[in-house]
Write a protein that holds these residues in place. Structure first.
Motif, PDB file in Angstrom:
ATOM      1  N   MET A  83      26.966  54.991  74.075  1.00  0.00           N
ATOM      2  CA  MET A  83      28.063  54.334  74.004  1.00  0.00           C
ATOM      3  C   MET A  83      29.132  55.436  74.940  1.00  0.00           C
ATOM      4  SD  MET A  83      30.695  52.572  71.395  1.00  0.00           S
ATOM      5  CE  MET A  83      29.716  51.166  70.991  1.00  0.00           C
ATOM      6  N   GLU A  84      29.916  54.786  75.933  1.00  0.00           N
ATOM      7  CA  GLU A  84      30.822  55.598  76.655  1.00  0.00           C
ATOM      8  C   GLU A  84      32.153  56.004  75.623  1.00  0.00           C
ATOM      9  OE1 GLU A  84      33.945  54.868  80.160  1.00  0.00           O
ATOM     10  OE2 GLU A  84      31.648  54.376  80.617  1.00  0.00           O
ATOM     11  N   VAL A  85      32.182  57.388  75.510  1.00  0.00           N
ATOM     12  CA  VAL A  85      33.211  57.951  74.664  1.00  0.00           C
ATOM     13  C   VAL A  85      34.162  58.802  75.810  1.00  0.00           C
ATOM     14  CG1 VAL A  85      33.849  59.169  72.673  1.00  0.00           C
ATOM     15  CG2 VAL A  85      31.987  57.606  72.722  1.00  0.00           C
ATOM     16  N   ASN A  86      35.430  58.662  75.530  1.00  0.00           N
ATOM     17  CA  ASN A  86      36.398  59.621  76.249  1.00  0.00           C
ATOM     18  C   ASN A  86      36.665  60.727  75.438  1.00  0.00           C
ATOM     19  OD1 ASN A  86      38.084  60.808  78.076  1.00  0.00           O
ATOM     20  ND2 ASN A  86      39.306  59.132  78.409  1.00  0.00           N
ATOM     21  N   GLN A  87      36.302  61.822  75.641  1.00  0.00           N
ATOM     22  CA  GLN A  87      36.765  62.861  74.639  1.00  0.00           C
ATOM     23  C   GLN A  87      37.927  63.672  75.273  1.00  0.00           C
ATOM     24  OE1 GLN A  87      35.611  63.345  71.680  1.00  0.00           O
ATOM     25  NE2 GLN A  87      33.634  62.333  71.894  1.00  0.00           N
ATOM     26  N   SER A  88      38.274  63.470  76.484  1.00  0.00           N
ATOM     27  CA  SER A  88      39.537  64.103  77.119  1.00  0.00           C
ATOM     28  C   SER A  88      40.835  63.600  76.565  1.00  0.00           C
ATOM     29  CB  SER A  88      39.395  63.717  78.528  1.00  0.00           C
ATOM     30  OG  SER A  88      39.461  62.606  79.217  1.00  0.00           O
ATOM     31  N   LEU A  89      40.821  62.102  75.874  1.00  0.00           N
ATOM     32  CA  LEU A  89      42.149  61.586  75.436  1.00  0.00           C
ATOM     33  C   LEU A  89      42.334  61.974  73.841  1.00  0.00           C
ATOM     34  CD1 LEU A  89      42.361  58.076  76.796  1.00  0.00           C
ATOM     35  CD2 LEU A  89      43.528  60.290  77.716  1.00  0.00           C
ATOM     36  N   SER A  90      43.594  62.712  73.829  1.00  0.00           N
ATOM     37  CA  SER A  90      43.780  63.070  72.584  1.00  0.00           C
ATOM     38  C   SER A  90      44.198  61.946  71.573  1.00  0.00           C
ATOM     39  CB  SER A  90      44.956  64.001  72.507  1.00  0.00           C
ATOM     40  OG  SER A  90      46.226  63.222  72.698  1.00  0.00           O
ATOM     41  N   VAL A  91      44.154  62.074  70.032  1.00  0.00           N
ATOM     42  CA  VAL A  91      44.453  60.836  69.568  1.00  0.00           C
ATOM     43  C   VAL A  91      45.748  60.336  69.794  1.00  0.00           C
ATOM     44  CG1 VAL A  91      45.036  60.146  67.062  1.00  0.00           C
ATOM     45  CG2 VAL A  91      43.145  61.966  67.512  1.00  0.00           C
ATOM     46  N   VAL A  92      46.706  61.022  70.053  1.00  0.00           N
ATOM     47  CA  VAL A  92      48.121  60.422  70.611  1.00  0.00           C
ATOM     48  C   VAL A  92      47.926  59.805  71.975  1.00  0.00           C
ATOM     49  CG1 VAL A  92      50.487  61.058  71.399  1.00  0.00           C
ATOM     50  CG2 VAL A  92      49.522  62.364  69.303  1.00  0.00           C
ATOM     51  N   GLN A  93      47.045  60.171  72.865  1.00  0.00           N
ATOM     52  CA  GLN A  93      47.172  59.518  74.031  1.00  0.00           C
ATOM     53  C   GLN A  93      46.335  58.378  74.008  1.00  0.00           C
ATOM     54  OE1 GLN A  93      44.737  63.193  76.027  1.00  0.00           O
ATOM     55  NE2 GLN A  93      46.860  63.002  77.533  1.00  0.00           N
ATOM     56  N   GLN A  94      45.187  58.345  72.890  1.00  0.00           N
ATOM     57  CA  GLN A  94      44.577  57.100  72.815  1.00  0.00           C
ATOM     58  C   GLN A  94      45.559  55.920  72.287  1.00  0.00           C
ATOM     59  OE1 GLN A  94      40.723  57.287  70.798  1.00  0.00           O
ATOM     60  NE2 GLN A  94      40.620  59.437  71.248  1.00  0.00           N
ATOM     61  N   LYS A  95      46.501  56.264  71.471  1.00  0.00           N
ATOM     62  CA  LYS A  95      47.284  55.440  70.871  1.00  0.00           C
ATOM     63  C   LYS A  95      48.324  54.705  71.998  1.00  0.00           C
ATOM     64  CE  LYS A  95      47.217  57.088  66.009  1.00  0.00           C
ATOM     65  NZ  LYS A  95      48.394  57.525  64.996  1.00  0.00           N
ATOM     66  N   VAL A  96      48.807  55.651  72.888  1.00  0.00           N
ATOM     67  CA  VAL A  96      49.656  55.487  73.969  1.00  0.00           C
ATOM     68  C   VAL A  96      48.714  54.656  74.850  1.00  0.00           C
ATOM     69  CG1 VAL A  96      50.833  56.039  76.198  1.00  0.00           C
ATOM     70  CG2 VAL A  96      51.015  57.692  74.024  1.00  0.00           C
ATOM     71  N   ALA A  97      47.552  54.695  75.196  1.00  0.00           N
ATOM     72  CA  ALA A  97      46.828  54.000  75.763  1.00  0.00           C
ATOM     73  C   ALA A  97      46.510  52.419  75.170  1.00  0.00           C
ATOM     74  CB  ALA A  97      45.349  54.357  76.113  1.00  0.00           C
ATOM     75  N   LEU A  98      46.452  52.475  73.863  1.00  0.00           N
ATOM     76  CA  LEU A  98      46.314  51.134  73.413  1.00  0.00           C
ATOM     77  C   LEU A  98      47.630  50.494  73.537  1.00  0.00           C
ATOM     78  CD1 LEU A  98      44.990  49.229  71.357  1.00  0.00           C
ATOM     79  CD2 LEU A  98      45.918  50.656  69.449  1.00  0.00           C
ATOM     80  N   PHE A  99      48.583  50.962  73.326  1.00  0.00           N
ATOM     81  CA  PHE A  99      50.072  50.463  73.490  1.00  0.00           C
ATOM     82  C   PHE A  99      50.047  49.724  74.833  1.00  0.00           C
ATOM     83  CE2 PHE A  99      54.202  50.347  75.054  1.00  0.00           C
ATOM     84  CZ  PHE A  99      55.058  49.690  74.154  1.00  0.00           C
ATOM     85  N   CYS A 100      49.801  50.495  75.763  1.00  0.00           N
ATOM     86  CA  CYS A 100      49.915  50.136  77.095  1.00  0.00           C
ATOM     87  C   CYS A 100      48.807  48.800  77.470  1.00  0.00           C
ATOM     88  CB  CYS A 100      49.478  51.241  78.063  1.00  0.00           C
ATOM     89  SG  CYS A 100      50.670  52.611  78.131  1.00  0.00           S
ATOM     90  N   ALA A 101      47.747  49.009  76.948  1.00  0.00           N
ATOM     91  CA  ALA A 101      46.910  48.003  77.118  1.00  0.00           C
ATOM     92  C   ALA A 101      47.293  46.681  76.469  1.00  0.00           C
ATOM     93  CB  ALA A 101      45.317  48.358  76.536  1.00  0.00           C
TER      94      ALA A 101
END
Length: 396
Positions: free
Chosen positions: A1-19
């Motif tokens: 499975m594709e996993v993006n390790q470059s995004l921090s936990v905070v960045q992942q939450k920001v990405a979720l909000f944007c999506a």
């Protein structure tokens, strides 16, 4: 499975909000015309060119025809160039299309703009799902995909309630379409300036032909028909059915009740993301589709009993939302290098149901004089789909 390790936990939450905001913005176009039927018919219905229920149903068909067409092409582009680049153009189309809707002078113009908006919504949906898959760690993927799916139902459900209020406030339907244009513009700004850009992890090449011939993806598509497809078709007509059967002094009651059919997905789609890890895809799907079938039969045989109608709407809100995360994450996991295209195929198959179902329900209602026969047909389809689900592999 594709996993993006470059995004921090905070960045992942920001990405979720944007999506999720993007999901809300484009999905508002699925049903923003549905509660405006009376306004639109008053504007465009003439003795020479009557505006029938079937014609109104074709407004839903128009947007989902091009929406379906863009699923695999846009998914492929998102896989190749990244989802943010596709979203940039897709949301521009949604914005311009809504402006066109607001200045339409005929039914034909409304139909044309809905057709064009579908190119934008279709590209937006699959790119948003690809964005979540690309920017979220494995352990949170099911839940985050469920939240994204919830935002799509939030947008399409919220406008069923909000659009009539905007039309009443500004004394016309044009302002309602301007409001959804503004939301699309805000989403465009979010993509351009706020949404994090995740690193794309490369996968070994997988054949597009192999993906298109995979039987499990087609089974998942049938479930999408009987869940998302079903809820959009019923959501397009539920306001009209309730208005025909009930009268309330408070005009907010019917739009609120009708909007629950989609708004409940805000809770049921993330819940499905949690449950699928515990009980597996197959059990979750069968349970969900049996709820959907039961709800359709209640709406058919007890359509004039408000309490039972509300129970049916609640069942549909749950049953149509639970399968979402499992369907799309499973499709992506099967073809990680073509996750966007795989998810697009599943969704495209689901949309076929909307293309056929929305005008068919209107046609059956015109012919029979009520929605009962249409809901029996929908319930039978959901029940058959639950039997077909037995052939789905149970792995997540």
């Amino acid at each position: 499975m594709e996993v993006n390790q470059s995004l921090s936990v905070v960045q992942q939450k920001v990405a979720l909000f944007c999506a999720c905001f993007i999901g809300f913005s484009f999905s508002a176009n699925y049903t923003n015309h549905a509660p405006l039927k009376e306004w639109l018919m008053d504007s465009f219905n003439t003795p020479e060119a009557p505006f029938t229920k079937a014609m109104f149903g074709f407004l839903t068909t128009a947007i989902f025809l091009t929406h379906a067409f863009m699923q695999i092409p846009a998914g492929h582009l998102a896989d190749k160039f990244g989802p943010k680049k596709v979203l940039f153009f897709a949301l521009s189309i949604v914005f311009l299309g809504n402006l066109g809707m607001s200045f339409s002078n005929s039914y034909d113009e409304l139909l044309l703009w809905k057709f064009l908006i579908g190119f934008g919504t279709g590209s937006s949906f699959v790119s948003g799902a690809r964005y979540i898959y690309q920017s979220t760690s494995t352990e949170k993927l099911a839940l985050y995909q469920g939240y994204y799916g919830a935002s799509v139902l939030l947008g399409s459900g919220f406008v069923i309630f909000a659009v009539p209020q905007i039309a009443n406030l500004f004394n016309g339907w044009s302002a309602a379409f301007i409001s959804t244009a503004f939301i699309a513009f805000l989403a465009f700004i979010v993509v351009l300036f706020i949404a994090p850009t995740p690193f794309v992890k490369q996968h070994p090449h997988s054949s597009l032909l192999k993906m298109l011939s995979n039987s499990q993806l087609y089974l998942l598509g049938i479930i999408q028909m009987a869940s998302f497809g079903l809820v959009i078709v019923i959501g397009s007509w539920i306001t009209e059915m309730l208005k025909e059967n009930f009268e309330f002094s408070n005009k907010l009651v019917i739009p609120f009740v009708a909007s629950l059919i989609l708004l409940l997905g805000i809770f049921s789609r993330p819940l499905g993301g949690k449950l699928v890890l515990k009980i597996g895809v197959r059990k979750l799907i069968i349970f969900s589709l049996l709820l959907n079938a039961t709800a359709c039969f209640i709406l058919s045989y007890f359509s004039k009993i408000l309490v039972l109608d509300i129970i049916a709407i609640l069942l549909l809100g749950i049953g149509c939302g639970l399968p979402y995360a499992g369907l799309f994450n499973r499709a992506a996991a099967m073809f990680p290098g073509r996750a966007g295209a795989a998810m697009g195929l599943v969704n495209m198959l689901g949309i076929i149901f909307i293309l056929i179902g929305a005008p068919l329900v209107g046609k059956i209602a015109d012919f029979s004089g009520s929605f009962s026969a249409a809901f029996v047909t929908l319930g039978c389809f959901a029940f058959v789909a639950s039997l077909i689900s037995l052939k789905i592999n149970n792995e997540y």
